[in-house]
Scaffold this motif. Sequence first.
Motif, PDB file in Angstrom:
ATOM      1  N   GLN A   1       0.754  -1.210  -0.035  1.00  0.00           N
ATOM      2  CA  GLN A   1      -0.139   0.089  -0.009  1.00  0.00           C
ATOM      3  C   GLN A   1       0.766   1.241   0.160  1.00  0.00           C
ATOM      4  OE1 GLN A   1      -2.529  -0.531   3.251  1.00  0.00           O
ATOM      5  NE2 GLN A   1      -3.921  -1.695   2.394  1.00  0.00           N
ATOM      6  N   SER A   2       2.033   1.126   0.300  1.00  0.00           N
ATOM      7  CA  SER A   2       2.839   2.334   0.235  1.00  0.00           C
ATOM      8  C   SER A   2       3.136   3.066  -1.105  1.00  0.00           C
ATOM      9  CB  SER A   2       4.521   1.742   0.521  1.00  0.00           C
ATOM     10  OG  SER A   2       5.039   1.400  -0.316  1.00  0.00           O
ATOM     11  N   ARG A   3       3.456   4.350  -1.213  1.00  0.00           N
ATOM     12  CA  ARG A   3       3.215   5.293  -2.163  1.00  0.00           C
ATOM     13  C   ARG A   3       4.767   5.052  -2.757  1.00  0.00           C
ATOM     14  NH1 ARG A   3      -0.097  10.705  -1.689  1.00  0.00           N
ATOM     15  NH2 ARG A   3      -1.853   9.852  -0.571  1.00  0.00           N
ATOM     16  N   HIS A   4       4.539   5.104  -4.202  1.00  0.00           N
ATOM     17  CA  HIS A   4       5.803   5.315  -4.908  1.00  0.00           C
ATOM     18  C   HIS A   4       5.895   6.585  -5.593  1.00  0.00           C
ATOM     19  CE1 HIS A   4       6.172   0.738  -4.129  1.00  0.00           C
ATOM     20  NE2 HIS A   4       4.855   0.754  -4.671  1.00  0.00           N
ATOM     21  N   SER A   5       7.289   6.751  -5.581  1.00  0.00           N
ATOM     22  CA  SER A   5       7.488   8.155  -6.566  1.00  0.00           C
ATOM     23  C   SER A   5       8.434   7.726  -7.615  1.00  0.00           C
ATOM     24  CB  SER A   5       8.124   9.423  -5.578  1.00  0.00           C
ATOM     25  OG  SER A   5       9.381   8.999  -5.245  1.00  0.00           O
ATOM     26  N   TYR A   6       8.486   8.333  -8.641  1.00  0.00           N
ATOM     27  CA  TYR A   6       8.879   7.960  -9.996  1.00  0.00           C
ATOM     28  C   TYR A   6       9.567   9.265 -10.556  1.00  0.00           C
ATOM     29  CZ  TYR A   6       6.523   3.723  -9.530  1.00  0.00           C
ATOM     30  OH  TYR A   6       5.780   2.576  -8.991  1.00  0.00           O
ATOM     31  N   HIS A   7      10.620   9.118 -11.070  1.00  0.00           N
ATOM     32  CA  HIS A   7      11.221  10.204 -12.020  1.00  0.00           C
ATOM     33  C   HIS A   7      10.588  10.230 -13.423  1.00  0.00           C
ATOM     34  CE1 HIS A   7      14.139  12.427 -14.547  1.00  0.00           C
ATOM     35  NE2 HIS A   7      14.407  13.073 -13.360  1.00  0.00           N
ATOM     36  N   ILE A   8      10.394  11.308 -14.034  1.00  0.00           N
ATOM     37  CA  ILE A   8       9.350  11.691 -15.204  1.00  0.00           C
ATOM     38  C   ILE A   8      10.192  10.581 -16.001  1.00  0.00           C
ATOM     39  CG2 ILE A   8      10.730  13.531 -15.910  1.00  0.00           C
ATOM     40  CD1 ILE A   8       6.847  13.262 -15.984  1.00  0.00           C
ATOM     41  N   SER A   9      11.323  10.324 -16.253  1.00  0.00           N
ATOM     42  CA  SER A   9      12.063   9.577 -17.323  1.00  0.00           C
ATOM     43  C   SER A   9      11.474   8.084 -17.069  1.00  0.00           C
ATOM     44  CB  SER A   9      13.565   9.579 -17.200  1.00  0.00           C
ATOM     45  OG  SER A   9      13.989   8.969 -15.971  1.00  0.00           O
ATOM     46  N   GLU A  10      10.892   7.934 -15.737  1.00  0.00           N
ATOM     47  CA  GLU A  10      10.496   6.427 -15.585  1.00  0.00           C
ATOM     48  C   GLU A  10       9.291   6.145 -16.349  1.00  0.00           C
ATOM     49  OE1 GLU A  10      12.894   4.832 -11.762  1.00  0.00           O
ATOM     50  OE2 GLU A  10      11.804   6.621 -11.504  1.00  0.00           O
ATOM     51  N   LEU A  11       8.329   7.255 -16.423  1.00  0.00           N
ATOM     52  CA  LEU A  11       6.932   7.096 -16.507  1.00  0.00           C
ATOM     53  C   LEU A  11       6.779   6.543 -18.050  1.00  0.00           C
ATOM     54  CD1 LEU A  11       5.371   9.903 -14.554  1.00  0.00           C
ATOM     55  CD2 LEU A  11       5.349   7.509 -13.951  1.00  0.00           C
ATOM     56  N   PRO A  12       5.888   5.861 -18.495  1.00  0.00           N
ATOM     57  CA  PRO A  12       5.380   5.570 -20.034  1.00  0.00           C
ATOM     58  C   PRO A  12       5.005   6.954 -20.576  1.00  0.00           C
ATOM     59  CG  PRO A  12       4.330   4.033 -18.510  1.00  0.00           C
ATOM     60  CD  PRO A  12       4.966   5.061 -17.527  1.00  0.00           C
ATOM     61  N   GLU A  13       5.103   7.210 -21.832  1.00  0.00           N
ATOM     62  CA  GLU A  13       4.822   8.421 -22.577  1.00  0.00           C
ATOM     63  C   GLU A  13       3.404   8.637 -22.464  1.00  0.00           C
ATOM     64  OE1 GLU A  13       5.087  10.285 -26.567  1.00  0.00           O
ATOM     65  OE2 GLU A  13       6.536   8.659 -26.571  1.00  0.00           O
TER      66      GLU A  13
ATOM     67  N   THR B   1       1.358   8.127 -19.992  1.00  0.00           N
ATOM     68  CA  THR B   1       1.117   8.494 -18.688  1.00  0.00           C
ATOM     69  C   THR B   1       1.645  10.085 -18.519  1.00  0.00           C
ATOM     70  OG1 THR B   1       1.347   6.529 -17.493  1.00  0.00           O
ATOM     71  CG2 THR B   1       1.682   8.243 -16.179  1.00  0.00           C
ATOM     72  N   VAL B   2       2.644  10.434 -19.106  1.00  0.00           N
ATOM     73  CA  VAL B   2       3.313  11.625 -18.985  1.00  0.00           C
ATOM     74  C   VAL B   2       2.272  12.683 -19.650  1.00  0.00           C
ATOM     75  CG1 VAL B   2       5.166  13.342 -19.804  1.00  0.00           C
ATOM     76  CG2 VAL B   2       5.752  11.089 -18.816  1.00  0.00           C
ATOM     77  N   ASN B   3       1.718  12.176 -20.964  1.00  0.00           N
ATOM     78  CA  ASN B   3       0.934  12.906 -21.577  1.00  0.00           C
ATOM     79  C   ASN B   3      -0.458  12.880 -20.916  1.00  0.00           C
ATOM     80  OD1 ASN B   3       2.642  13.069 -23.896  1.00  0.00           O
ATOM     81  ND2 ASN B   3       1.743  11.511 -24.997  1.00  0.00           N
ATOM     82  N   ALA B   4      -0.937  12.095 -20.235  1.00  0.00           N
ATOM     83  CA  ALA B   4      -1.937  12.304 -19.345  1.00  0.00           C
ATOM     84  C   ALA B   4      -1.932  13.245 -18.548  1.00  0.00           C
ATOM     85  CB  ALA B   4      -2.520  10.622 -18.818  1.00  0.00           C
ATOM     86  N   ILE B   5      -0.994  13.367 -17.804  1.00  0.00           N
ATOM     87  CA  ILE B   5      -0.681  14.302 -16.593  1.00  0.00           C
ATOM     88  C   ILE B   5      -0.738  15.677 -17.390  1.00  0.00           C
ATOM     89  CG2 ILE B   5       1.121  15.140 -15.117  1.00  0.00           C
ATOM     90  CD1 ILE B   5       1.845  12.148 -14.567  1.00  0.00           C
ATOM     91  N   ALA B   6      -0.046  15.773 -18.567  1.00  0.00           N
ATOM     92  CA  ALA B   6       0.290  17.223 -19.175  1.00  0.00           C
ATOM     93  C   ALA B   6      -1.102  17.681 -19.427  1.00  0.00           C
ATOM     94  CB  ALA B   6       1.100  16.875 -20.194  1.00  0.00           C
TER      95      ALA B   6
END
Length: 88
Positions: free
Chosen positions: A52-64, A66-71
């Motif tokens: 259940q713990s939260r994870h943080s990722y560097h932007i370079s680790e995210l699929p494109e 996901t990055v587009n969805a956030i943007a």
Amino acid sequence: MQEIPATKFVKNFGQYKEQVQREAIAITSHGRTSGYFVSEHDYNEYLLLKAQSRHSYHISELPEQTVNAIATAQMDSAHDHLNALMDD
């Protein structure tokens, strides 16, 4: 938490098998903790918390995708009143 040298732990495993139901036991080797002996309940609780713990990722680790969805994400219009408060 009790600390037990590894050699003593091995020789008296039966005793510690009962004790671990009340508290975790740190196993030491040459004065340093090398691991922990925990009950099944405590271990299962650890696995649940880890899952259940939260994870943080560097932007370079995210699929494109996901990055587009956030943007392109937009705030729900139900929260538009917050923008008005911030403009004051």
